[in-house]
Design an enzyme around this catalytic site. Structure first.
Site, PDB file in Angstrom:
ATOM      1  N   HIS A  55      99.483  15.475  22.728  1.00 47.55           N
ATOM      2  CA  HIS A  55      98.396  16.583  23.453  1.00 47.55           C
ATOM      3  C   HIS A  55      99.204  17.964  23.589  1.00 47.55           C
ATOM      4  CE1 HIS A  55      94.738  17.421  25.667  1.00 47.55           C
ATOM      5  NE2 HIS A  55      95.542  17.950  26.607  1.00 47.55           N
ATOM      6  N   HIS A  57      97.783  22.335  23.858  1.00 46.35           N
ATOM      7  CA  HIS A  57      96.773  23.471  23.700  1.00 46.35           C
ATOM      8  C   HIS A  57      97.834  24.759  23.378  1.00 46.35           C
ATOM      9  CE1 HIS A  57      93.529  21.310  25.551  1.00 46.35           C
ATOM     10  NE2 HIS A  57      94.461  20.692  26.428  1.00 46.35           N
ATOM     11  N   ARG A  78      92.612  27.421  35.653  1.00 44.25           N
ATOM     12  CA  ARG A  78      91.615  27.618  34.493  1.00 44.25           C
ATOM     13  C   ARG A  78      91.110  28.808  34.327  1.00 44.25           C
ATOM     14  NH1 ARG A  78      86.110  23.781  33.656  1.00 44.25           N
ATOM     15  NH2 ARG A  78      85.592  25.221  35.242  1.00 44.25           N
ATOM     16  N   TYR A 117      89.711  24.089  20.984  1.00 46.69           N
ATOM     17  CA  TYR A 117      88.196  24.410  21.202  1.00 46.69           C
ATOM     18  C   TYR A 117      87.883  25.770  21.163  1.00 46.69           C
ATOM     19  CZ  TYR A 117      90.533  24.619  26.118  1.00 46.69           C
ATOM     20  OH  TYR A 117      91.222  25.052  26.892  1.00 46.69           O
ATOM     21  N   HIS A 227      90.012  14.166  27.380  1.00 51.49           N
ATOM     22  CA  HIS A 227      90.530  14.337  28.571  1.00 51.49           C
ATOM     23  C   HIS A 227      89.888  13.302  29.517  1.00 51.49           C
ATOM     24  CE1 HIS A 227      91.313  18.905  27.337  1.00 51.49           C
ATOM     25  NE2 HIS A 227      92.580  18.427  27.547  1.00 51.49           N
ATOM     26  N   GLU A 230      91.245  13.679  35.112  1.00 51.72           N
ATOM     27  CA  GLU A 230      92.597  14.424  35.260  1.00 51.72           C
ATOM     28  C   GLU A 230      92.507  14.709  36.682  1.00 51.72           C
ATOM     29  OE1 GLU A 230      93.343  17.956  33.179  1.00 51.72           O
ATOM     30  OE2 GLU A 230      94.991  18.450  33.834  1.00 51.72           O
ATOM     31  N   HIS A 264      95.709  12.513  30.193  1.00 51.11           N
ATOM     32  CA  HIS A 264      96.019  12.342  31.620  1.00 51.11           C
ATOM     33  C   HIS A 264      95.814  10.829  32.260  1.00 51.11           C
ATOM     34  CE1 HIS A 264      96.506  16.618  31.327  1.00 51.11           C
ATOM     35  NE2 HIS A 264      95.344  16.613  30.858  1.00 51.11           N
ATOM     36  N   ASP A 315     100.885  19.391  26.445  1.00 48.48           N
ATOM     37  CA  ASP A 315      99.677  19.985  26.978  1.00 48.48           C
ATOM     38  C   ASP A 315      99.440  21.609  27.133  1.00 48.48           C
ATOM     39  OD1 ASP A 315      96.887  20.165  28.368  1.00 48.48           O
ATOM     40  OD2 ASP A 315      97.435  19.114  30.184  1.00 48.48           O
TER      41      ASP A 315
HETATM   42 ZN    ZN Z   1      94.389  19.180  27.858  1.00 50.88          ZN
END
Ligand code: ZN
Length: 445
Positions: A55, A57, A78, A117, A227, A230, A264, A315
């Site tokens: 995983h 990003h 975020r 994404y 996901h 989480e 997660h 991640d």
């Molecule tokens: Zn993620």
């Protein structure tokens, strides 16, 4: 070609003096234990199978060392992550991903599942030519030599019942049908060098009906990631909207299957654990990220006992070190249970290699038919000297990685990348410095 390992960790067990015969495609054709090296063998010391990063990003790497202070929570983090996403274009994405994939490779990850994404322009319109962001990732992986499983991610909503926010517009494809159309076109456009997988961002971003449509619309052999639970808020929102846990929503949509990786899997009910285990999914733990974001400690041992495979991911890439992830997995278990040795070293080695590769849709480990992807560890550093070979996974760090082999070819040595043609070395730190520079004139919040 033939590679000789002074010691090789095979199925988590150290085996002395192993010759690996590599076929022209880069896979292991034959394993000879207990034999001396032949003339012309590439001679390695302590060898582990390459780690699979289940995983990632890549672009979250921008936030490393810039968001760990000052408090807040996952949701505040975020916002800052979206600000970084807003600045990406295909060229920046390529350079950043190449640097991050380079850091991964030098650290001992030989395959990565990139959960991607950021598909479109900031206003949500498609790039022309098509698939520019996806091609940027594929090229970045090819430049470094890491194996890429590109998880093209469906991301349709800004939360349950909420439209995409302006910052999220470039993630969206309008409908599940729209996303499926683009996924199939992407598969036609990409060559065989990339494993194309798929992902549903989360039950926050895709409705139960659309998850069902995606499961039905994808070929059965495509790795699917999501996901899952989480944050407690995700569970609360899902229960309020659908009267079911996120795991139950996935089950009802037909998503629970061995090809599924649930990322997660932190806040689960006993029923959730049973369903995930019964289905034989892979649960992907990202211990350094989960600790950094204050997510909590997921029930890894319970999931494994129920029948799930456990894999590991970097991640947000604030830490890129497979050994720190595996140690974080076991440390979390010990902190939560008050017991030591919750996972055996054999299980931890499988989480690093076999299960990480399985999440990528690949065969991992040192075995006949698997790609010859190897990581040589220096067993005589201040961290590793004196360790029993089987326990090196709990003693080493990425700093102890020496040579990294992918498909039988040397791709990194002593932290330096060898590049496509095996020519002059490239330091991933220099790549990162250049790739991060455009993000420096920043959006301080
Ligand atoms: Zn993620």
């Amino acid at each position: 070609m033939i590679i000789h390992c002074q010691t090789a960790l095979i199925d988590g067990v150290p085996v002395r003096s192993v010759r690996l015969h590599v076929d022209p495609s880069g896979s292991i054709a034959r394993i000879e234990p207990g034999v001396a090296p032949g003339e012309g063998d590439l001679r390695l010391g302590m060898v582990l199978p390459g780690a699979g990063n289940a995983h990632s990003h890549a672009f979250h790497r921008v936030l490393r060392g810039r968001t760990h202070d000052g408090g807040g929570d996952f949701w505040r983090w975020r916002e800052r992550m979206y600000a970084a996403a807003a600045r990406l274009d295909p060229a920046l994405y390529h350079d950043l991903a190449r640097a991050v994939f380079g850091e991964m490779l030098a650290a001992g990850y030989t395959a990565v599942a990139e959960f991607h994404y950021v598909h479109h322009r900031p206003d949500g319109t498609a790039y022309d030519p098509a698939h520019a962001m996806e091609r940027a990732l594929a090229e970045a992986a090819a430049d470094t030599g890491i194996r890429l499983t590109l998880l093209d991610t469906c991301y349709l909503a800004g939360g349950i019942g909420a439209p995409l926010t302006p910052a999220q517009l470039r993630f969206g494809d309008g409908t599940a049908a729209g996303w499926l159309r683009r996924w199939h076109a992407l598969r036609d456009a990409l060559g065989p060098s990339v494993v194309l997988g798929a992902a549903v961002h989360s039950v926050r971003a895709v409705t139960p009906e659309d998850i069902g449509a995606i499961v039905a619309g994808l070929p059965d052999d495509v790795p699917l990631h999501v996901h899952l639970s989480e944050q407690p808020q995700e569970n609360a929102d899902c229960l309020a909207a659908y009267g079911r846990t996120p795991t139950q929503v996935l089950a009802d949509a037909g998503a629970l299957a061995p090809r599924l990786s649930a990322v997660h899997a932190t806040h689960l009910t006993a029923d959730d654990v049973r369903m995930l285990g019964d289905a034989g999914v892979t649960a992907v733990f990202c211990p350094t990220t989960e600790a950094d974001l204050g997510d909590g400690i997921g029930p890894a041992r319970e999931l494994a006992d129920a029948g799930a495979r456990i894999a590991l991911g970097s991640d947000q890439n604030a830490v890129v070190d497979p050994f720190l992830e595996v140690r974080g997995l076991e440390a979390g278990e010990r902190l939560a249970s008050g017991r030591r040795g919750r996972f055996s070293t054999v299980e931890l080695a499988a989480a690093l290699a076999d299960n990480g590769y399985a999440a990528c849709g690949l065969t991992g480990g040192i075995r006949v038919g698997a790609p010859c992807d190897l990581v040589e560890l220096d067993a005589a550093t201040v961290r590793t000297v004196g360790a029993e070979p089987a326990q090196l996974v709990l003693a080493a760090t990425a700093s102890d990685v020496r040579r990294v082999i992918v498909g039988g070819r040397l791709r990194a040595a002593a932290g330096v990348l060898r590049g496509r043609d095996g020519g002059a070395g490239v330091d991933p730190a220099a790549l990162l410095a250049a790739a991060l520079r455009p993000f420096d004139t920043s959006e301080e919040d």
